[in-house]
Design a protein around this motif. Sequence first.
Motif, short mmCIF file in Angstrom:
data_model
loop_
_atom_site.label_atom_id
_atom_site.label_comp_id
_atom_site.label_asym_id
_atom_site.label_seq_id
_atom_site.Cartn_x
_atom_site.Cartn_y
_atom_site.Cartn_z
N ALA A 100 5.04 1.76 -12.22
CA ALA A 100 5.57 3.05 -11.75
C ALA A 100 6.88 3.39 -12.45
CB ALA A 100 5.76 3.00 -10.23
N LEU A 101 7.74 2.39 -12.62
CA LEU A 101 9.01 2.62 -13.30
C LEU A 101 8.79 2.99 -14.77
CD1 LEU A 101 11.00 -0.37 -11.78
CD2 LEU A 101 11.57 2.05 -11.46
N ARG A 102 7.86 2.29 -15.40
CA ARG A 102 7.57 2.58 -16.80
C ARG A 102 7.03 4.00 -16.96
NH1 ARG A 102 3.81 -1.13 -17.79
NH2 ARG A 102 5.33 -2.79 -17.97
N GLY A 103 6.17 4.39 -16.01
CA GLY A 103 5.62 5.73 -16.07
C GLY A 103 6.68 6.80 -15.93
N ALA A 104 7.80 6.46 -15.27
CA ALA A 104 8.90 7.41 -15.11
C ALA A 104 9.91 7.31 -16.25
CB ALA A 104 9.60 7.17 -13.77
N GLY A 105 9.61 6.46 -17.24
CA GLY A 105 10.52 6.31 -18.39
C GLY A 105 11.71 5.41 -18.12
N ARG A 106 11.68 4.65 -17.02
CA ARG A 106 12.81 3.77 -16.66
C ARG A 106 12.50 2.36 -17.15
NH1 ARG A 106 13.56 6.16 -10.59
NH2 ARG A 106 14.74 4.23 -10.24
N GLU A 107 12.52 2.21 -18.49
CA GLU A 107 12.05 0.99 -19.14
C GLU A 107 12.88 -0.24 -18.77
OE1 GLU A 107 8.75 2.64 -20.95
OE2 GLU A 107 9.39 0.56 -20.91
N ALA A 108 14.21 -0.09 -18.73
CA ALA A 108 15.07 -1.24 -18.44
C ALA A 108 14.77 -1.81 -17.05
CB ALA A 108 16.54 -0.84 -18.55
N GLU A 109 14.64 -0.92 -16.08
CA GLU A 109 14.33 -1.38 -14.71
C GLU A 109 12.94 -2.01 -14.66
OE1 GLU A 109 15.93 2.73 -13.26
OE2 GLU A 109 15.45 1.51 -11.50
N ALA A 110 12.01 -1.40 -15.39
CA ALA A 110 10.65 -1.94 -15.41
C ALA A 110 10.64 -3.34 -15.99
CB ALA A 110 9.74 -1.02 -16.23
N PHE A 111 11.44 -3.57 -17.03
CA PHE A 111 11.50 -4.90 -17.65
C PHE A 111 12.00 -5.93 -16.65
CE2 PHE A 111 11.62 -7.80 -21.13
CZ PHE A 111 12.73 -8.63 -20.92
N GLU A 139 2.86 -3.67 -10.14
CA GLU A 139 2.59 -2.27 -9.83
C GLU A 139 3.89 -1.47 -9.80
OE1 GLU A 139 -0.85 -1.76 -8.85
OE2 GLU A 139 -0.56 0.39 -9.09
N TRP A 140 4.93 -2.09 -9.29
CA TRP A 140 6.26 -1.47 -9.24
C TRP A 140 6.74 -1.19 -10.66
CZ3 TRP A 140 10.92 -4.40 -6.56
CH2 TRP A 140 12.06 -3.57 -6.57
N ALA A 141 6.60 -2.19 -11.55
CA ALA A 141 7.03 -2.03 -12.94
C ALA A 141 6.26 -0.91 -13.62
CB ALA A 141 6.84 -3.34 -13.69
N ALA A 169 0.83 -1.21 0.00
CA ALA A 169 0.00 0.00 0.00
C ALA A 169 0.86 1.26 0.00
CB ALA A 169 -0.93 -0.01 1.21
N LEU A 170 1.97 1.23 0.75
CA LEU A 170 2.87 2.39 0.78
C LEU A 170 3.48 2.62 -0.60
CD1 LEU A 170 4.17 4.58 2.55
CD2 LEU A 170 6.05 2.99 2.99
N GLY A 171 3.85 1.53 -1.28
CA GLY A 171 4.39 1.66 -2.62
C GLY A 171 3.40 2.30 -3.57
N VAL A 172 2.13 1.88 -3.49
CA VAL A 172 1.08 2.46 -4.34
C VAL A 172 0.94 3.95 -4.05
CG1 VAL A 172 -1.40 2.45 -4.80
CG2 VAL A 172 -0.16 0.29 -4.62
N ALA A 173 0.98 4.32 -2.76
CA ALA A 173 0.82 5.72 -2.39
C ALA A 173 1.97 6.57 -2.92
CB ALA A 173 0.73 5.84 -0.86
N HIS A 174 3.20 6.08 -2.80
CA HIS A 174 4.35 6.83 -3.33
C HIS A 174 4.26 6.93 -4.86
CE1 HIS A 174 6.73 7.82 0.13
NE2 HIS A 174 6.79 6.56 0.56
N ALA A 175 3.85 5.85 -5.52
CA ALA A 175 3.73 5.87 -6.98
C ALA A 175 2.70 6.89 -7.42
CB ALA A 175 3.35 4.48 -7.49
N ALA A 218 8.76 4.63 -3.89
CA ALA A 218 7.83 3.56 -4.24
C ALA A 218 8.58 2.25 -4.44
CB ALA A 218 7.04 3.92 -5.50
N GLY A 219 9.71 2.33 -5.13
CA GLY A 219 10.50 1.12 -5.38
C GLY A 219 10.96 0.45 -4.11
N GLU A 220 11.42 1.24 -3.14
CA GLU A 220 11.87 0.67 -1.86
C GLU A 220 10.71 0.01 -1.14
OE1 GLU A 220 14.61 0.04 -0.66
OE2 GLU A 220 14.12 -0.45 1.42
N ALA A 221 9.54 0.65 -1.15
CA ALA A 221 8.37 0.06 -0.49
C ALA A 221 7.93 -1.22 -1.19
CB ALA A 221 7.22 1.08 -0.47
N PHE A 222 7.91 -1.21 -2.53
CA PHE A 222 7.51 -2.41 -3.27
C PHE A 222 8.51 -3.54 -3.04
CE2 PHE A 222 3.73 -1.19 -5.12
CZ PHE A 222 3.80 -0.05 -5.90
N ARG A 223 9.80 -3.20 -2.98
CA ARG A 223 10.82 -4.23 -2.72
C ARG A 223 10.57 -4.92 -1.38
NH1 ARG A 223 14.86 -5.06 0.22
NH2 ARG A 223 14.82 -2.99 1.18
N ARG A 224 10.29 -4.11 -0.35
CA ARG A 224 9.99 -4.68 0.97
C ARG A 224 8.71 -5.51 0.93
NH1 ARG A 224 12.11 -2.23 5.80
NH2 ARG A 224 13.79 -0.77 5.35
#
Length: 442
Positions: free
Chosen positions: A409-420, A405-407, A365-371, A379-385
Amino acid sequence: MHDLHAAAGEESIGARIRRLRLERGLSQRELSGPGVSYAYVSRIEAGQRDPSLKALRILARKLGVSLENLETGAGVSEAQERELRLADAELELRLGDDLRAAEQSFRALLVDARENGDTFAEARARVGLGIALLQAGEAREAAAELERALDSEAVAPEVRPDAYSALAHAYRELGMQQQAVRLLERCIEDLNARAPEDAASGALYATYLSRVLEQRGDPASARVALLEAKERLEAVGGTRTRIKLYWSLARTAAAEGRFARSLAYLRRAVALLEATEDTVELARAHLGCARMLIEEGQAEQAGPHLARAERLLELDGESVELGGLRTAQSRWAAALGREEEALERAREAIETLDGNEGEGSAWYALGVAHALRNEVDEAGEAFRRAVDHLGRGGDWREAAKASREWARALRGAGREAEAFDVMEQATLLTVRGMGAEARRAR
């Protein structure tokens, strides 16, 4: 560039937003607002910008469609759309802010359902209309609508006690106490014949009957009805096995993606639990209803369930239940675009649970809120946990959802490689979950 752009020949997300906006008669400026500027809307529609997750949520809410519909273009059937409109009108009626608006909504739905031969929706709309008219002080017209609704098999006493209690109330307002008594006595008789095991509903009608009898000036009969209600309530003590069965069926249906059936089982559990004093079990049932509604994209309807659960848990809630409540409240707030509330509730959930069961969902839920706030690193740190906690607890399905959901958020920020990379993790978690389910089924 992320996958919100459609393939050649298909409607792009910008084109879809423009089409939906024009269908609703809105200008770009009317669609814009805090978090989504006029210029931003213009660039999205022109295909010059990919909307963020936060922008998508805001636009979906303003356009009156689900996030999935806005992203993919997947529509809903006429029956599903009617169901959503009915749910919206019923929520409007319960909130009581504008009874006339609710009345008009039910009238329109009544015509729509009748023209399309949807008898279930027609009966449901007629019940809503009758209750709205009653609350507006129009008892005679309310009684007429409710009487017609009760002719439908879809409005049985064990399914819609609110319809029968509203009609009894209308009769009392019209000075027709005897009709009210006969109605409620017939409800009890029908329950005894068709569902003798449903002591909870029987107790409810016996309570209604006692009130009518007392108002009619028959205290002796009122005491008899109350005694019957008491006896039925005592019988409800033996229904815990059935409550647990409904709860189990609801969880199984939810795991299979059959949310409508899951919600039906949960509502049945709530109906039974209303007649008991086990407040924690009742709160869990309300929380379950809220979670299902949020999953189905009907977050506004989840509000009353969360409010009831909170009142119950204030009386007798342990840290695990309270933490679960805060987690659900965070997801609800996020679904409604209330960023600060979502963040605060998620943090409270983590602090309350502190190593207990459910902490993984709180981090989710915290990851969703940060995203939602476009705080991608947080968001990434929360989703990792979340994935770590959920995986350790064997909840692979939820861990996979958190990764997706984490992916996003990353895609929305243009961080495609991390999202993949994160999406690959989600796939592995899904496979692991399927393997675990297969082993349990052996």
